[in-house]
Write an enzyme that holds these catalytic residues in place. Structure first.
Site, PDB file in Angstrom:
ATOM      1  N   THR A 122     -22.221  11.251 -76.736  1.00 37.15           N
ATOM      2  CA  THR A 122     -23.297  12.188 -76.362  1.00 37.15           C
ATOM      3  C   THR A 122     -23.146  13.579 -77.003  1.00 37.15           C
ATOM      4  O   THR A 122     -23.926  14.478 -76.685  1.00 37.15           O
ATOM      5  CB  THR A 122     -23.358  12.355 -74.826  1.00 37.15           C
ATOM      6  OG1 THR A 122     -22.048  12.715 -74.361  1.00 37.15           O
ATOM      7  CG2 THR A 122     -23.821  11.099 -74.136  1.00 37.15           C
ATOM      8  N   TYR A 179     -27.434  11.356 -83.483  1.00 33.54           N
ATOM      9  CA  TYR A 179     -27.346  10.855 -82.097  1.00 33.54           C
ATOM     10  C   TYR A 179     -28.600  10.045 -81.750  1.00 33.54           C
ATOM     11  O   TYR A 179     -28.501   8.914 -81.259  1.00 33.54           O
ATOM     12  CB  TYR A 179     -27.173  12.043 -81.142  1.00 33.54           C
ATOM     13  CG  TYR A 179     -27.402  11.712 -79.686  1.00 33.54           C
ATOM     14  CD1 TYR A 179     -26.473  10.972 -78.962  1.00 33.54           C
ATOM     15  CD2 TYR A 179     -28.561  12.151 -79.028  1.00 33.54           C
ATOM     16  CE1 TYR A 179     -26.689  10.671 -77.619  1.00 33.54           C
ATOM     17  CE2 TYR A 179     -28.780  11.854 -77.694  1.00 33.54           C
ATOM     18  CZ  TYR A 179     -27.843  11.121 -76.990  1.00 33.54           C
ATOM     19  OH  TYR A 179     -28.058  10.819 -75.661  1.00 33.54           O
ATOM     20  N   GLY A 221     -18.351   9.798 -66.924  1.00 30.34           N
ATOM     21  CA  GLY A 221     -19.490  10.606 -67.361  1.00 30.34           C
ATOM     22  C   GLY A 221     -20.356  11.001 -66.169  1.00 30.34           C
ATOM     23  O   GLY A 221     -20.072  10.635 -65.023  1.00 30.34           O
ATOM     24  N   ASP A 253     -11.517   1.420 -74.880  1.00 29.14           N
ATOM     25  CA  ASP A 253     -12.129   2.305 -75.869  1.00 29.14           C
ATOM     26  C   ASP A 253     -13.226   1.523 -76.588  1.00 29.14           C
ATOM     27  O   ASP A 253     -12.947   0.524 -77.253  1.00 29.14           O
ATOM     28  CB  ASP A 253     -11.060   2.789 -76.856  1.00 29.14           C
ATOM     29  CG  ASP A 253     -11.616   3.881 -77.773  1.00 29.14           C
ATOM     30  OD1 ASP A 253     -12.848   3.904 -77.986  1.00 29.14           O
ATOM     31  OD2 ASP A 253     -10.830   4.692 -78.268  1.00 29.14           O
ATOM     32  N   ASP A 289     -34.747  10.512 -74.809  1.00 30.68           N
ATOM     33  CA  ASP A 289     -35.973  11.015 -75.460  1.00 30.68           C
ATOM     34  C   ASP A 289     -35.739  11.292 -76.960  1.00 30.68           C
ATOM     35  O   ASP A 289     -36.695  11.423 -77.715  1.00 30.68           O
ATOM     36  CB  ASP A 289     -36.415  12.311 -74.774  1.00 30.68           C
ATOM     37  CG  ASP A 289     -35.299  13.346 -74.752  1.00 30.68           C
ATOM     38  OD1 ASP A 289     -34.223  13.045 -74.211  1.00 30.68           O
ATOM     39  OD2 ASP A 289     -35.482  14.442 -75.302  1.00 30.68           O
TER      40      ASP A 289
END
Ligand SMILES: NC(=O)c1ccc[n+]([C@@H]2O[C@H](COP(=O)([O-])OP(=O)(O)OC[C@H]3O[C@@H](n4cnc5c(N)ncnc54)[C@H](OP(=O)(O)O)[C@@H]3O)[C@@H](O)[C@H]2O)c1
Length: 337
Positions: free
Chosen positions: A80, A147, A28, A54, A121
């Site tokens: 994400t 999320y 990432g 995983d 946030d």
């Protein structure tokens, strides 16, 4: 699996040299930046990607932890895909709540263990028009995207596990205490798909672009976040949540204009005229998952902590970080052409 071996440098003196620093989320944006910063470290470091472990598979995760027996875990892995999460709730919670809880449980129960975890946030549901403090209430949950809910559930699980472990070990010597850091950030960009890269690509293709102008936040460099995570892990800073964003605030529209102007100055061919980058409201540009209007995180707590640990670099402003990122990105893409 990428593993470094005992490179000559660095602190982390408190670490047992036989026990590695374990990084999840190798591929990432933050994971790639962590690889760069941990390259020269003296203790063994192991970076794991999805193919090595995983995180959906709880027993695979547990056996990786038991086999590698890390003293420090940096979790840069996360589900994400904000819009996809709306219909993938179970998986989002598996990666963003359950997996970090298993990591936290492992670290919380060893002496001098350290857990660094990244959050967002999106745990705030537009309850304020000014900067959020770490102590501000999160949620309300029904205003958060899936999320956001899953990342919040991860934070709560980590805090609960560490608080319980600390309570149970309160008779122990303070220098053996295990610690955790939850670094909340916003609008991140690094080596991966992100807003700035998308905008720069579109600037080379389109004649007109509409960009949301009524959502405010702070663009944050993945490289800087990686560095902050390592600094916190090495330090004796108090456990807890820290807001990790640079100085300043901005709308998506202003960020788009700034990134495109900077790219043009760095030599990128830009088809789009600045006047044709049109400000629109988020309501005119509906997405599957709700996004916060106010993503401003107050970072005074982190600033003070970095000063206390003697970190001498000046606290960054989003503008200088974005400028450096765009310049490097344009230089690299001109080389490829
Ligand atoms: N990006 C932002 O704007 C932003 C803003 C605020 C907070 N954050 C937080 O910052 C942290 C890092 O974000 P980022 O932008 O670096 O994320 P990213 O680029 O999307 O990387 C996330 C990594 O997690 C891995 N991952 C996802 N599901 C997995 C699974 N089932 N098993 C193992 N690995 C899995 C992915 O693996 P693959 O590479 O195989 O897909 C990917 O490498 C996250 O905690 C995120 O919530 C990000």
């Amino acid at each position: 699996m990428i593993a470094n071996q005992y490179m000559p440098y660095s602190s982390f003196e408190f670490l047992d040299q036989k026990r590695p620093i374990l990084v999840f989320g190798r591929d990432g944006q933050v994971g790639k930046a962590l690889q760069k910063y941990l390259k020269n470290i003296q203790v063994p470091t192991v970076f794991l990607g999805r193919s090595d472990c995983d995180l959906e598979d709880e027993s695979a995760l547990r056996s990786v932890l038991n086999n590698l027996y890390p003293q420090v875990i940096i979790n840069a892995a996360a589900y994400t895909a904000v819009d996809k999460a709306e219909r993938d709730r179970e998986l989002a919670f598996a990666i963003n709540e359950k997996a970090p809880a298993i990591m936290a449980h492992f670290i919380a129960n060893i002496a001098r263990g350290i857990f660094v975890h990244y959050s967002t946030d999106y745990v705030f549901g537009d309850t304020k028009h000014t900067d959020y403090l770490e102590t501000d209430p999160t949620g309300p949950v029904d205003k958060l995207s899936v999320y956001g809910q899953s990342k919040l559930a991860g934070e709560l699980a980590i805090e609960k596990i560490f608080n319980l472990a600390l309570h149970l070990r309160r008779q122990q010597r303070a220098d053996l205490f295990t610690r955790y850091f939850i670094l909340r950030t916003s609008w991140m960009y690094g080596d991966g798909d992100n807003f700035i890269r998308t905008i720069l690509r579109l600037a080379g293709e389109c004649n007109e672009l509409k960009v949301v102008a009524d959502q405010i936040g702070v663009p944050t460099s993945a490289e800087w976040l990686a560095k902050v995570g390592i600094l916190m892990a090495e330090s004796s800073v108090e456990s807890g949540i820290y807001h990790a964003v640079p100085d300043g605030k901005i709308s998506w529209h202003t960020l788009a204009v700034y990134a495109i102007k900077t790219a043009a100055m760095a030599g990128k061919r830009v088809k789009l005229k600045i006047d044709n980058i049109l400000p629109v409201s988020a309501a005119e540009y509906p997405l599957t998952a709700p996004r916060p209007y106010n993503s401003r995180l107050n970072h005074q707590k982190l600033k003070k902590a970095l000063e206390e640990i003697g970190f001498t670099d000046q606290y960054p402003h989003w503008q200088e970080q974005v400028q450096a990122y765009v310049n490097d990105y344009v230089k690299a893409s001109l080389k490829i052409q």
